[in-house]
Structures are given as structure tokens and as C-alpha cells.
Design a protein around this motif. Structure first.
Motif, PDB file in Angstrom:
ATOM      1  N   SER A   1       0.839  -1.209   0.000  1.00 28.59           N
ATOM      2  CA  SER A   1       0.000   0.000   0.000  1.00 28.59           C
ATOM      3  C   SER A   1       0.874   1.260   0.000  1.00 28.59           C
ATOM      4  O   SER A   1       0.588   2.236  -0.720  1.00 28.59           O
ATOM      5  N   ASN A   2       1.913   1.249   0.820  1.00 26.33           N
ATOM      6  CA  ASN A   2       2.814   2.406   0.860  1.00 26.33           C
ATOM      7  C   ASN A   2       3.511   2.606  -0.485  1.00 26.33           C
ATOM      8  O   ASN A   2       3.649   3.739  -0.972  1.00 26.33           O
ATOM      9  N   MET A   3       3.986   1.529  -1.089  1.00 27.28           N
ATOM     10  CA  MET A   3       4.659   1.639  -2.371  1.00 27.28           C
ATOM     11  C   MET A   3       3.692   2.098  -3.468  1.00 27.28           C
ATOM     12  O   MET A   3       4.055   2.867  -4.363  1.00 27.28           O
ATOM     13  N   TYR A   4       2.431   1.639  -3.391  1.00 30.63           N
ATOM     14  CA  TYR A   4       1.451   2.014  -4.400  1.00 30.63           C
ATOM     15  C   TYR A   4       1.121   3.506  -4.317  1.00 30.63           C
ATOM     16  O   TYR A   4       0.974   4.184  -5.342  1.00 30.63           O
ATOM     17  N   ARG A   5       1.070   4.041  -3.057  1.00 33.69           N
ATOM     18  CA  ARG A   5       0.794   5.474  -2.898  1.00 33.69           C
ATOM     19  C   ARG A   5       1.949   6.321  -3.461  1.00 33.69           C
ATOM     20  O   ARG A   5       1.737   7.429  -3.953  1.00 33.69           O
ATOM     21  N   ASP A   6       3.162   5.777  -3.330  1.00 38.58           N
ATOM     22  CA  ASP A   6       4.332   6.510  -3.850  1.00 38.58           C
ATOM     23  C   ASP A   6       4.603   6.199  -5.322  1.00 38.58           C
ATOM     24  O   ASP A   6       5.679   6.546  -5.845  1.00 38.58           O
ATOM     25  N   SER A   7       3.653   5.523  -5.979  1.00 41.66           N
ATOM     26  CA  SER A   7       3.772   5.181  -7.400  1.00 41.66           C
ATOM     27  C   SER A   7       4.974   4.285  -7.684  1.00 41.66           C
ATOM     28  O   SER A   7       5.574   4.340  -8.750  1.00 41.66           O
ATOM     29  N   LEU A   8       5.352   3.468  -6.699  1.00 41.47           N
ATOM     30  CA  LEU A   8       6.468   2.543  -6.875  1.00 41.47           C
ATOM     31  C   LEU A   8       6.002   1.130  -7.247  1.00 41.47           C
ATOM     32  O   LEU A   8       6.832   0.228  -7.388  1.00 41.47           O
ATOM     33  N   MET A   9       4.696   0.950  -7.364  1.00 38.87           N
ATOM     34  CA  MET A   9       4.146  -0.378  -7.681  1.00 38.87           C
ATOM     35  C   MET A   9       2.995  -0.209  -8.664  1.00 38.87           C
ATOM     36  O   MET A   9       2.199   0.728  -8.559  1.00 38.87           O
ATOM     37  N   SER A  10       2.954  -1.122  -9.614  1.00 34.06           N
ATOM     38  CA  SER A  10       1.893  -1.057 -10.620  1.00 34.06           C
ATOM     39  C   SER A  10       0.556  -1.505  -9.998  1.00 34.06           C
ATOM     40  O   SER A  10       0.536  -2.260  -9.016  1.00 34.06           O
ATOM     41  N   PRO A  11      -0.550  -1.065 -10.558  1.00 35.92           N
ATOM     42  CA  PRO A  11      -1.876  -1.510 -10.060  1.00 35.92           C
ATOM     43  C   PRO A  11      -2.043  -3.020 -10.121  1.00 35.92           C
ATOM     44  O   PRO A  11      -2.669  -3.610  -9.247  1.00 35.92           O
ATOM     45  N   GLN A  12      -1.483  -3.683 -11.139  1.00 33.73           N
ATOM     46  CA  GLN A  12      -1.613  -5.137 -11.270  1.00 33.73           C
ATOM     47  C   GLN A  12      -0.949  -5.849 -10.106  1.00 33.73           C
ATOM     48  O   GLN A  12      -1.527  -6.758  -9.502  1.00 33.73           O
ATOM     49  N   ALA A  13       0.263  -5.440  -9.751  1.00 31.67           N
ATOM     50  CA  ALA A  13       0.971  -6.069  -8.634  1.00 31.67           C
ATOM     51  C   ALA A  13       0.249  -5.806  -7.329  1.00 31.67           C
ATOM     52  O   ALA A  13       0.172  -6.684  -6.449  1.00 31.67           O
ATOM     53  N   TYR A  14      -0.288  -4.602  -7.172  1.00 33.08           N
ATOM     54  CA  TYR A  14      -1.034  -4.263  -5.957  1.00 33.08           C
ATOM     55  C   TYR A  14      -2.279  -5.144  -5.822  1.00 33.08           C
ATOM     56  O   TYR A  14      -2.574  -5.663  -4.735  1.00 33.08           O
ATOM     57  N   ASP A  15      -2.998  -5.363  -6.915  1.00 31.82           N
ATOM     58  CA  ASP A  15      -4.204  -6.201  -6.870  1.00 31.82           C
ATOM     59  C   ASP A  15      -3.867  -7.647  -6.543  1.00 31.82           C
ATOM     60  O   ASP A  15      -4.619  -8.323  -5.831  1.00 31.82           O
ATOM     61  N   GLU A  16      -2.736  -8.130  -7.011  1.00 26.89           N
ATOM     62  CA  GLU A  16      -2.337  -9.506  -6.717  1.00 26.89           C
ATOM     63  C   GLU A  16      -2.067  -9.697  -5.230  1.00 26.89           C
ATOM     64  O   GLU A  16      -2.468 -10.694  -4.628  1.00 26.89           O
ATOM     65  N   ILE A  17      -1.377  -8.730  -4.614  1.00 26.60           N
ATOM     66  CA  ILE A  17      -1.077  -8.832  -3.180  1.00 26.60           C
ATOM     67  C   ILE A  17      -2.375  -8.742  -2.361  1.00 26.60           C
ATOM     68  O   ILE A  17      -2.554  -9.434  -1.355  1.00 26.60           O
ATOM     69  N   TYR A  18      -3.292  -7.888  -2.819  1.00 29.65           N
ATOM     70  CA  TYR A  18      -4.573  -7.756  -2.108  1.00 29.65           C
ATOM     71  C   TYR A  18      -5.371  -9.067  -2.200  1.00 29.65           C
ATOM     72  O   TYR A  18      -5.988  -9.498  -1.210  1.00 29.65           O
TER      73      TYR A  18
END
Length: 318
Positions: free
Chosen positions: A127-144
Motif C-alpha cells: 500500500s505504501n509503495m502504491y501510494r508513492d507510485s512505486l508499484m503497478s496496479p496489477q501487482a497491488y491487486d495480486e497482493i490484495y
């Protein structure tokens, strides 16, 4: 000349036939009857042995035949196995989980809790990396998605462990008991079917015919033994409508057996009309056209005198 004599003889013959009064056949003639009974097997099997012969008198409870029913023996073995399995299931439901099962659930709970905790930590980092634009939406959805899967497994093992600690539910115990009763019923049914390999007389009977021989296949419900009920002799007369007024229910009559000239007394027990197809039409010139036909049943007053009269013998009213 010879030709004219022959023609004259033929004419005289037809004239005599036309003037001859029709013979009344049924107002005084009848038949000896007995109540009929049949015995049939309840299960299908091959006949191993027949214990009686035609013409023999049998008593209620006598064994008439023995059948071979190997399929029923197999069903008994299957039903016994089902009873054992159902009894074990019922006992297991009553006892609840064993100590080893409880240890296995606790180990499972511990492992899934670790996975869930790790999934939560991974999600927070993502979540922190996604807010800082360090992670793509696809990778974020996989972890969720992994977090949600770990949570579902953890919740399931928590519920399972809680259920075991509280003990087996009452409904499960009742269900197991019902399955055990059902299995016992199936076993009892198989034993009853096996006992039916013996064809037993359910009545006293004078055996008239035996339909099959040893070695032949007897199907369930097929009449294997046919005969008469002892002391059930009666006399049956058919009378046209034009003559029925002579007879009344309860009337005492005298009749004679034709073959031995024996006289018997009897009582009319009923008078009933036969079905429509028995009405007289032109092929029966001795009755009036379209006469209804009635059946008269007469029972003898002395059954001891009547019981030995041959079935279907002719009798006449005196």
C-alpha cells in the motif's frame, strides 16, 4: 322313385326338428365348484426342490418348495458391511474429535495464522509503495487477492477449531444415528427376503396343479401351486331371465350329482346378473333373444357329503 323317397325323408326330418320344443338347458343344470387358491414365491429364484405332489392335501405352514436365491445372499453381505460402517460413523459422531485430530487442527491453525499475518504485512508494504507510485496496479491487486485468500483460510480453520472444542453438533449425531437405523433396516429386509426362499402354504389347500419343475426359474408373484380350499364346495347354476322368478335368495333346494346319482340339499346364497357379454343372442336359440343371464350360487347344507364331489361335475335340480 328312390329319389322321391329320399326327399320325403329329408322333409320329414326338418319338419320334426322345427316342431321340437327347445330344450331348457340352464334352469336345472349346473356345475360343482370349489374356492380356488394359489401360492406364489415373493422372490425370484431357481427351484431346488418341490416337497408336494399334485392331488396332495397340505396344511397351513407346510413347506411347498425351496428356491435358490444367491442374489439375496450377496445383498445380506452388503447390508452387513453398511451396518458396520454406519455404526462406526454414529460412534464417531458421539465421541467427537480425538486428541490427535485436535492437535492436527491446532497445527493447521498456527500455520494459517502465520500466512495471514505475513499477508497483512505484505499488503501494508504494498500500500505504501502504491501510494508513492512505486508499484503497478496489477501487482497491488495480486497482493490484495493473496491477503483475502489467506484471511478466508484463517477464518475457516478458526471456525473448525471452535466447532471441535464445543463438541459434535446434536444434528450430526442424529444424522449418524438415522443412517445407522437405515442400514439396519436394509439388513433386516435382506434377511426377510432370504427367508422367502421357502414357499410356505398360507392356507389349507388341495393341490390341483404345480406349474414348474425343479431346476426351472420361478419369478416373484408367479402362481407356482394352484388348488382348492377344502370344505368350500358350492354349486353354480346359470339361469335365463325368463326363468329367474322361480328362485329366491335363501331358498332351500334339492339337487342331484349326475355321475353318482347322490341327492344333496342346498341353500341359495346369492343371485346375480352376469356381465353383458353373457346375454343371449341368436347363436343360443334355446333361450329367448336378448335374455339376461343370472348366476345362482348354492351351498350344501351338509359339507361332509359334498366335499368329496369332483370339481366341475354336473348337477341338476330335482
Amino acid at each position: 322313385m328312390q329319389k322321391y323317397i329320399s326327399l320325403l325323408c329329408i322333409a320329414l326330418f326338418f319338419l320334426e326338428s322345427c316342431e321340437k320344443k327347445p330344450k331348457n338347458l340352464n334352469d336345472s343344470e349346473g356345475k360343482v365348484q370349489k374356492e380356488v387358491i394359489s401360492f406364489a414365491p415373493k422372490v425370484t429364484g431357481r427351484i431346488l426342490k418341490i416337497y408336494v405332489t399334485e392331488g396332495e392335501s397340505v396344511k397351513k405352514g407346510d413347506t411347498l418348495a425351496l428356491l435358490d436365491v444367491p442374489e439375496v445372499s450377496a445383498k445380506i453381505a452388503q447390508a452387513e458391511g453398511a451396518v458396520s460402517a454406519a455404526a462406526a460413523q454414529e460412534q464417531m459422531a458421539k465421541n467427537g474429535a480425538t486428541a490427535d485430530q485436535l492437535k492436527q487442527l491446532q497445527a493447521k491453525y498456527k500455520g494459517l495464522k502465520e500466512q495471514y499475518d505475513f499477508a497483512q504485512k505484505s499488503f501494508r508494504r504494498a500500500s505504501n509503495m502504491y501510494r508513492d507510485s512505486l508499484m503497478s496496479p496489477q501487482a497491488y491487486d495480486e497482493i490484495y487477492a493473496k491477503l483475502q485468500g489467506a484471511k478466508a483460510q484463517y477464518d475457516a480453520v478458526v471456525a473448525e477449531l471452535d466447532d471441535v472444542k464445543r463438541g459434535t453438533r446434536f444434528e450430526k449425531v442424529e444424522m449418524a444415528a438415522g443412517q445407522a437405523s437405515q442400514a439396519k433396516g436394509a439388513l433386516q429386509e435382506a434377511h426377510v427376503a432370504y427367508s422367502e426362499r421357502y414357499v410356505i402354504a398360507t392356507n389349507d389347500m388341495e393341490i390341483e396343479t404345480i406349474s414348474l419343475n425343479a431346476g426351472e426359474l420361478a419369478t416373484a408373484g408367479y402362481a407356482l401351486f394352484n388348488g382348492y380350499i377344502p370344505d368350500s364346495t358350492y354349486f353354480r347354476f346359470t339361469v335365463p331371465e325368463s326363468e329367474i322368478s322361480k328362485y329366491k335368495k335363501g331358498q332351500n333346494i334339492v339337487l342331484q350329482v349326475v355321475y353318482n346319482k347322490e341327492n344333496l340339499e342346498g341353500t341359495i346364497v346369492y343371485i346375480k346378473q352376469l356381465t353383458r357379454y353373457a346375454d343371449i343372442t341368436t347363436p343360443y336359440p334355446d333361450y329367448q333373444l336378448q335374455d339376461a343371464i343370472y348366476e345362482i350360487k348354492v351351498t350344501p347344507k351338509d359339507m361332509n357329503k359334498a366335499k368329496n364331489i369332483l370339481v366341475n361335475a354336473n348337477v341338476i335340480l330335482k
